[in-house]
Design an enzyme around this catalytic site. Sequence first.
Site, PDB file in Angstrom:
ATOM      1  N   CYS A  32      79.982 104.892  56.554  1.00  0.00           N
ATOM      2  CA  CYS A  32      80.911 105.938  56.094  1.00  0.00           C
ATOM      3  C   CYS A  32      80.163 107.177  55.616  1.00  0.00           C
ATOM      4  O   CYS A  32      80.755 108.076  55.034  1.00  0.00           O
ATOM      5  CB  CYS A  32      81.847 105.419  55.006  1.00  0.00           C
ATOM      6  N   HIS A  38      82.430 134.823  56.876  1.00  0.00           N
ATOM      7  CA  HIS A  38      83.451 133.811  56.643  1.00  0.00           C
ATOM      8  C   HIS A  38      84.036 133.293  57.945  1.00  0.00           C
ATOM      9  O   HIS A  38      84.336 132.118  58.081  1.00  0.00           O
ATOM     10  CB  HIS A  38      84.577 134.393  55.781  1.00  0.00           C
TER      11      HIS A  38
HETATM   12  C1  PEP Z   1      77.270 108.031  51.157  1.00  0.00           C
HETATM   13  O1  PEP Z   1      76.486 108.024  50.197  1.00  0.00           O
HETATM   14  O2  PEP Z   1      76.906 107.988  52.337  1.00  0.00           O
HETATM   15  C2  PEP Z   1      78.728 108.099  50.902  1.00  0.00           C
HETATM   16  C3  PEP Z   1      79.583 107.987  51.882  1.00  0.00           C
HETATM   17  O3  PEP Z   1      79.129 108.309  49.621  1.00  0.00           O
HETATM   18  P1  PEP Z   1      79.109 109.760  48.909  1.00  0.00           P
HETATM   19  O4  PEP Z   1      78.722 110.757  49.948  1.00  0.00           O
HETATM   20  O5  PEP Z   1      80.482 109.945  48.368  1.00  0.00           O
HETATM   21  O6  PEP Z   1      78.085 109.565  47.845  1.00  0.00           O
END
Ligand code: PEP
Length: 811
Positions: free
Chosen positions: A742, A449
């Site tokens: 993202c 852990h």
């Molecule tokens: C992705 O698919 O890169 C994303 C940011 O969305 P999630 O990981 O929530 O599917």
Amino acid sequence: MIGIVVVSHSAKLAEAAVSLALAMVPSGHPRVLVAAGAGVERDGSAIIGTDATVVAAAIDELSDTDGVLVLMDLGSAVLSAELALEFVTATVPVTLSAAPFVEGLLAATVRAAGGASLAEVAAEAESALTAKRGQLAPAEPVSAAGQPAAGPAAPAAPRRARRLVLRNRLGLHARPAALLASENGVGAAEVQVRLERTGAVASAVSPTALMGLGSRGGDAVEVSAAGSQADEVLDRIEALVESGFGELDEPASPSAAPAPTGRELAQPIGVSPGRAAGPVVHLAPALDAPVEAPALPSDQRALAAERLEGAASTVSTRLAERAESSEGAARDILAATALMATDPGLIDAATAAVRDRGTEPARAVWDAAGALIDLLAGVGGRTAERVADVRDVRDRIVAELSGRSVPGVPERAEPFVLIARDLAPADTATLDPASCVALVTEEGGPTSHTAIIARSLGIPAVVAARGALAIAEGTTVLVDGETGRVTVDPSAAELAALAMAPDVSAFTGHGATADGHPVALMANVGSGEEAQAAARGGAEGIGLLRTEFLFLGRAEAPSVDEQVAAYRGVMAAFPGRKVVVRTLDAGADKPLPFVTLEGEENPALGVRGLRTARRHPDILDAQLTAIAEAAAAETARVQVMAPMVATVEEAAAFVELCHRKGIATAGVMIETPAAAVSAPELLAAVDFASLGTNDLTQYTMAADRVVGELAELNDPWQPAVLRLIGTVGAAGATTRTPVGVCGEAGADPLLAVVLVGLGVSSLSMAVRALPRVAQRLGTVTLDECRRAAEEAVAASSPAEARARARAALGG
Ligand code: PEP
Ligand code: MG
């Protein structure tokens, strides 16, 4: 005459069965008592269940009979009856019968009325199905594999069995054991796990018993279950085992450290990268073993055992609460530790010592934990690494019982390097990276852990540093979490070199390349608390708010008002800054009972993301209303995007809907190859786009992102993925549409450089990744980013792409 106790989940069922049985012996029948239900709800309605204390009271009430036969209906009734024997004060002999509930009760009642002994009545009840079996054609229970099940000689409830192979590398260690034990129906179906290699059997309700099997990846286990839900429970367990308990994509263990030299400690292993120096602080010492006191008088034992159970449950609740307020790995580990605090393997042994031998509760916990520690240590390997968890739970319960403070990480205002024999999960989970700059433990391994949490907290950590505890408090040490080197009393030159190293522990809040090309560095969050943490971590905004947090674990969608309050909580953390809210992304790995279809053949390619609005336009409508209302009440610059978009029409319709709702800036995620390939047209229809590289990679490579076996395909460095990203970047430039990233790809410092070179203008990631990405971007010019991108895209494998990008940047 003997008496009978009928234990049932339902008082109505038990009473009906009893009246049927008594109708067989109109005169001179035995006393038959019902112990059913688990109390009453506030409205007075009966709670379906069983209660050991009620069973015990019924047995005590029959103390003047010649013996008591106990008949039970389903799984937990059996557990309650077994537990009841611990509470019984009467000395009357008691037999728990495996007889079928109704037939057994009839047979026993008739036989008891005839004055038979307890053994005779019990035998009669056990064979009560003989007549029925004789009348019906014999139907052998068949296992899932089509083989006759190896059931007991006269099974009251035939057991179903399946042979499964453990797919995760480490078998039933703590987390999988906890997952299995908490799987729905495991208790009721009396699930047992037999390790084929050794023949050892464990009850699946006890995580410690499962861990004690000492299983490992590749081992075959026979999982068996009883009762009417057996197949369903086995299905769920099979799916859990097949998924490798979510551990099929475990990162490879970091390699062992180079051979130690001079003032360095022997055999250490670096498990969490980064370098830091500071004065040593030792973990607060563990509690001493409670003294062995004289045995408690028998009339105090039940109360003492209750006190012990109460303390265990308090500790468990506190840990569960901390799990709730933690994230990621810390959350899982705390939840598993909370479960261990009430694990029957530990607590039952301790309470039995209190009840049977009058052992003082604190001492009883200490001894029971000791036995468990020996068991786990004996198994060795990964299981032995869980010893720290048992010690932690033991100390917490003992501290709770004796009113002492819990040992753990001392609170210090000044930065320090924490040294410990090993850290308990609960300690590591509450470590503050602002004060604890590095960790060194004498025990533990790369999968302990300490290692997992240190990585998730971004604290440099070294484990297996034998002799570390001998370093006195206050001594300065330099810890290198990559090489595993721990240097005692580093020289001024070594400390100066550390000070000169780029600071990657903090982000200034402004992402840009070396030549000043701005790259907004934002955070991915899933709640208001995470948004606040992101603001503290310097994030320039929120690049992805995953709104699933509001919807998961519920039976229906949250109200608009509830959503408004939650979104405002996130937006308020970034006044005047960008906050990109993603609409609900249900489906595939995030199923929602009221939104997604059950039993889809291929959920990742099914009705997920924006596609769920085809069936539930009302949910999307309400969510957009709530986002618009929250945005109007806060100063954050709110943008909205939809997940899992595949066509230009979907994108255009979504943007139009958002605009109608008063949301000025609306866009889509690029997660499908279709969306990427259509980027020139698609970007013209939206205000912005954000590349969800996690999904874009899995769909481009046709490799499920949760299948660890395909991890090398699920790599955003795959040139095919990079080329698609390049297409989107180029379309962003020609249509003047901002394109962000993202997905996880943005958190890889080298790949971040390539993404910028491919035309990406913002990156959003876990807040902890921001400093390293910002630092890397700050060392390269926009032109260098472009050259690295050209090289990577021209490669024919992820490894070559990395190498060429690195080479383009000067190695
Ligand atoms: C992705 O698919 O890169 C994303 C940011 O969305 P999630 O990981 O929530 O599917
Ligand atoms: Mg996605």
